[in-house]
Scaffold this motif. Structure first.
Motif, PDB file in Angstrom:
ATOM      1  N   ILE A 100       0.860  -1.178   0.000  1.00  0.00           N
ATOM      2  CA  ILE A 100       0.000   0.000   0.000  1.00  0.00           C
ATOM      3  C   ILE A 100       0.898   1.229   0.000  1.00  0.00           C
ATOM      4  CG2 ILE A 100      -0.229   0.116   2.525  1.00  0.00           C
ATOM      5  CD1 ILE A 100      -3.195   0.922   2.013  1.00  0.00           C
ATOM      6  N   GLY A 101       0.493   2.216  -0.787  1.00  0.00           N
ATOM      7  CA  GLY A 101       1.271   3.452  -0.872  1.00  0.00           C
ATOM      8  C   GLY A 101       0.365   4.645  -1.086  1.00  0.00           C
ATOM      9  N   PHE A 102       0.926   5.816  -0.880  1.00  0.00           N
ATOM     10  CA  PHE A 102       0.189   7.067  -1.013  1.00  0.00           C
ATOM     11  C   PHE A 102       1.014   8.047  -1.827  1.00  0.00           C
ATOM     12  CE2 PHE A 102      -0.981   4.976   2.881  1.00  0.00           C
ATOM     13  CZ  PHE A 102      -2.355   5.037   2.863  1.00  0.00           C
ATOM     14  N   GLY A 103       0.345   8.856  -2.625  1.00  0.00           N
ATOM     15  CA  GLY A 103       1.050   9.844  -3.415  1.00  0.00           C
ATOM     16  C   GLY A 103       0.092  10.747  -4.157  1.00  0.00           C
ATOM     17  N   TRP A 104       0.675  11.553  -5.003  1.00  0.00           N
ATOM     18  CA  TRP A 104      -0.075  12.547  -5.780  1.00  0.00           C
ATOM     19  C   TRP A 104      -0.046  12.141  -7.246  1.00  0.00           C
ATOM     20  CZ3 TRP A 104      -2.562  16.134  -2.948  1.00  0.00           C
ATOM     21  CH2 TRP A 104      -2.136  16.307  -1.632  1.00  0.00           C
ATOM     22  N   PRO A 105      -1.207  11.909  -7.858  1.00  0.00           N
ATOM     23  CA  PRO A 105      -1.231  11.501  -9.267  1.00  0.00           C
ATOM     24  C   PRO A 105      -0.991  12.694 -10.188  1.00  0.00           C
ATOM     25  CG  PRO A 105      -3.466  11.744  -8.477  1.00  0.00           C
ATOM     26  CD  PRO A 105      -2.559  12.002  -7.297  1.00  0.00           C
ATOM     27  N   GLN A 106      -0.420  12.393 -11.342  1.00  0.00           N
ATOM     28  CA  GLN A 106      -0.180  13.406 -12.369  1.00  0.00           C
ATOM     29  C   GLN A 106      -0.579  12.830 -13.721  1.00  0.00           C
ATOM     30  OE1 GLN A 106       4.028  13.284 -11.825  1.00  0.00           O
ATOM     31  NE2 GLN A 106       4.064  14.946 -10.354  1.00  0.00           N
ATOM     32  N   VAL A 107      -1.459  13.520 -14.419  1.00  0.00           N
ATOM     33  CA  VAL A 107      -1.765  13.131 -15.795  1.00  0.00           C
ATOM     34  C   VAL A 107      -0.567  13.533 -16.642  1.00  0.00           C
ATOM     35  CG1 VAL A 107      -3.318  13.459 -17.749  1.00  0.00           C
ATOM     36  CG2 VAL A 107      -4.242  13.438 -15.424  1.00  0.00           C
ATOM     37  N   ILE A 151       5.267   3.987   1.175  1.00  0.00           N
ATOM     38  CA  ILE A 151       4.972   2.636   0.694  1.00  0.00           C
ATOM     39  C   ILE A 151       5.335   1.637   1.783  1.00  0.00           C
ATOM     40  CG2 ILE A 151       7.199   2.369  -0.473  1.00  0.00           C
ATOM     41  CD1 ILE A 151       5.678   0.704  -2.625  1.00  0.00           C
ATOM     42  N   THR A 152       4.434   0.684   2.001  1.00  0.00           N
ATOM     43  CA  THR A 152       4.685  -0.387   2.963  1.00  0.00           C
ATOM     44  C   THR A 152       4.188  -1.698   2.379  1.00  0.00           C
ATOM     45  OG1 THR A 152       2.556  -0.033   4.064  1.00  0.00           O
ATOM     46  CG2 THR A 152       4.456   1.103   5.000  1.00  0.00           C
ATOM     47  N   GLY A 153       4.681  -2.775   2.929  1.00  0.00           N
ATOM     48  CA  GLY A 153       4.242  -4.101   2.532  1.00  0.00           C
ATOM     49  C   GLY A 153       3.842  -4.906   3.748  1.00  0.00           C
ATOM     50  N   LYS A 154       2.948  -5.863   3.532  1.00  0.00           N
ATOM     51  CA  LYS A 154       2.460  -6.710   4.620  1.00  0.00           C
ATOM     52  C   LYS A 154       2.236  -8.108   4.061  1.00  0.00           C
ATOM     53  CE  LYS A 154      -1.180  -6.766   8.119  1.00  0.00           C
ATOM     54  NZ  LYS A 154      -2.394  -6.106   8.612  1.00  0.00           N
ATOM     55  N   ARG A 155       2.435  -9.089   4.931  1.00  0.00           N
ATOM     56  CA  ARG A 155       2.190 -10.488   4.496  1.00  0.00           C
ATOM     57  C   ARG A 155       1.674 -11.316   5.649  1.00  0.00           C
ATOM     58  NH1 ARG A 155       8.202 -10.916   3.702  1.00  0.00           N
ATOM     59  NH2 ARG A 155       7.682 -10.919   1.494  1.00  0.00           N
ATOM     60  N   ARG A 156       0.947 -12.353   5.276  1.00  0.00           N
ATOM     61  CA  ARG A 156       0.473 -13.354   6.244  1.00  0.00           C
ATOM     62  C   ARG A 156       0.897 -14.679   5.678  1.00  0.00           C
ATOM     63  NH1 ARG A 156      -1.246 -15.759  10.689  1.00  0.00           N
ATOM     64  NH2 ARG A 156      -3.324 -16.626  10.729  1.00  0.00           N
ATOM     65  N   ARG A 157       1.688 -15.398   6.459  1.00  0.00           N
ATOM     66  CA  ARG A 157       2.159 -16.726   6.059  1.00  0.00           C
ATOM     67  C   ARG A 157       1.543 -17.776   6.965  1.00  0.00           C
ATOM     68  NH1 ARG A 157       8.453 -15.000   5.402  1.00  0.00           N
ATOM     69  NH2 ARG A 157       8.258 -14.138   3.309  1.00  0.00           N
ATOM     70  N   LEU A 158       1.601 -19.013   6.530  1.00  0.00           N
ATOM     71  CA  LEU A 158       1.040 -20.112   7.317  1.00  0.00           C
ATOM     72  C   LEU A 158       1.722 -20.210   8.668  1.00  0.00           C
ATOM     73  CD1 LEU A 158      -1.102 -22.278   7.155  1.00  0.00           C
ATOM     74  CD2 LEU A 158       0.568 -23.806   6.158  1.00  0.00           C
ATOM     75  N   THR A 159       2.986 -19.842   8.752  1.00  0.00           N
ATOM     76  CA  THR A 159       3.733 -19.944  10.011  1.00  0.00           C
ATOM     77  C   THR A 159       3.416 -18.814  10.980  1.00  0.00           C
ATOM     78  OG1 THR A 159       5.578 -18.762   8.990  1.00  0.00           O
ATOM     79  CG2 THR A 159       5.651 -21.172   8.956  1.00  0.00           C
ATOM     80  N   ASP A 160       2.691 -17.768  10.556  1.00  0.00           N
ATOM     81  CA  ASP A 160       2.319 -16.665  11.452  1.00  0.00           C
ATOM     82  C   ASP A 160       1.254 -17.139  12.434  1.00  0.00           C
ATOM     83  OD1 ASP A 160       3.996 -15.084   9.983  1.00  0.00           O
ATOM     84  OD2 ASP A 160       2.410 -13.999   8.940  1.00  0.00           O
TER      85      ASP A 160
END
Length: 161
Positions: A100-107, A151-160
């Motif tokens: 997930i990330g955040f920013g300003w779009p530009q055409v 920007i960040t990342g996240k995950r869920r694994r079977l071992t969590d």
């Protein structure tokens, strides 16, 4: 992030997750309220920041919200599986990775730059296909980019747990 153990650590690892995601979701706000739309996307890193490339029609709610100039949210995810072989239904979960990330779009107004952005999108899904892109692009297509300032990342694994 509430569960820090699920955070994808390291910029290159976040990029790796992003590279596996097939569809992005663009979150916008306009005078009608929140609006989330699925998008095809490409990406590159410029000066240490992720640039998301997208496209769409030159008219409609998505491009109107982008032209209005508000900040946007970009999300992409990759679902590995639903874990449903559990003792109780409330123990079901999903194994996934997301960005997930955040920013300003530009055409993108410059035709050469718009074509370059379109090439990044097309080649992501079918390498080499950008060679057949029309030059200039079709007049009913708008290309835009989002330079992500977060920007960040996240995950869920079977071992969590």
């Amino acid at each position: 992030m509430r569960l820090h153990k699920r955070e994808v650590k390291g910029f290159n690892n976040v990029l790796d997750v992003l590279g596996r995601c097939q569809t992005g979701h663009l979150g916008l706000v306009d005078d009608q309220g929140p609006y989330v739309v699925p998008i095809s996307f490409g990406f590159e890193v410029v000066d240490g920041r992720v640039v998301i490339w997208c496209h769409g029609a030159i008219a409609g709610r998505k491009i109107s919200a982008i032209r209005a100039g508000g900040r946007v949210c970009f999300e992409a995810d990759w679902l590995d599986q639903i874990v449903k072989d559990v003792p109780e239904a409330c123990d079901m979960t999903a194994l996934y990775e997301s960005v997930i990330g955040f920013g300003w779009p530009q055409v993108v107004a410059d035709p050469a730059e718009a074509r370059r952005g379109a090439a990044i999108i097309v080649d992501r899904y079918r390498p080499g296909a950008s060679l057949s892109l029309p030059d200039p692009l079709r007049p009913n297509v708008a290309v835009f980019r989002i330079v992500l300032d977060e920007i960040t990342g996240k995950r869920r694994r079977l071992t969590d747990n």
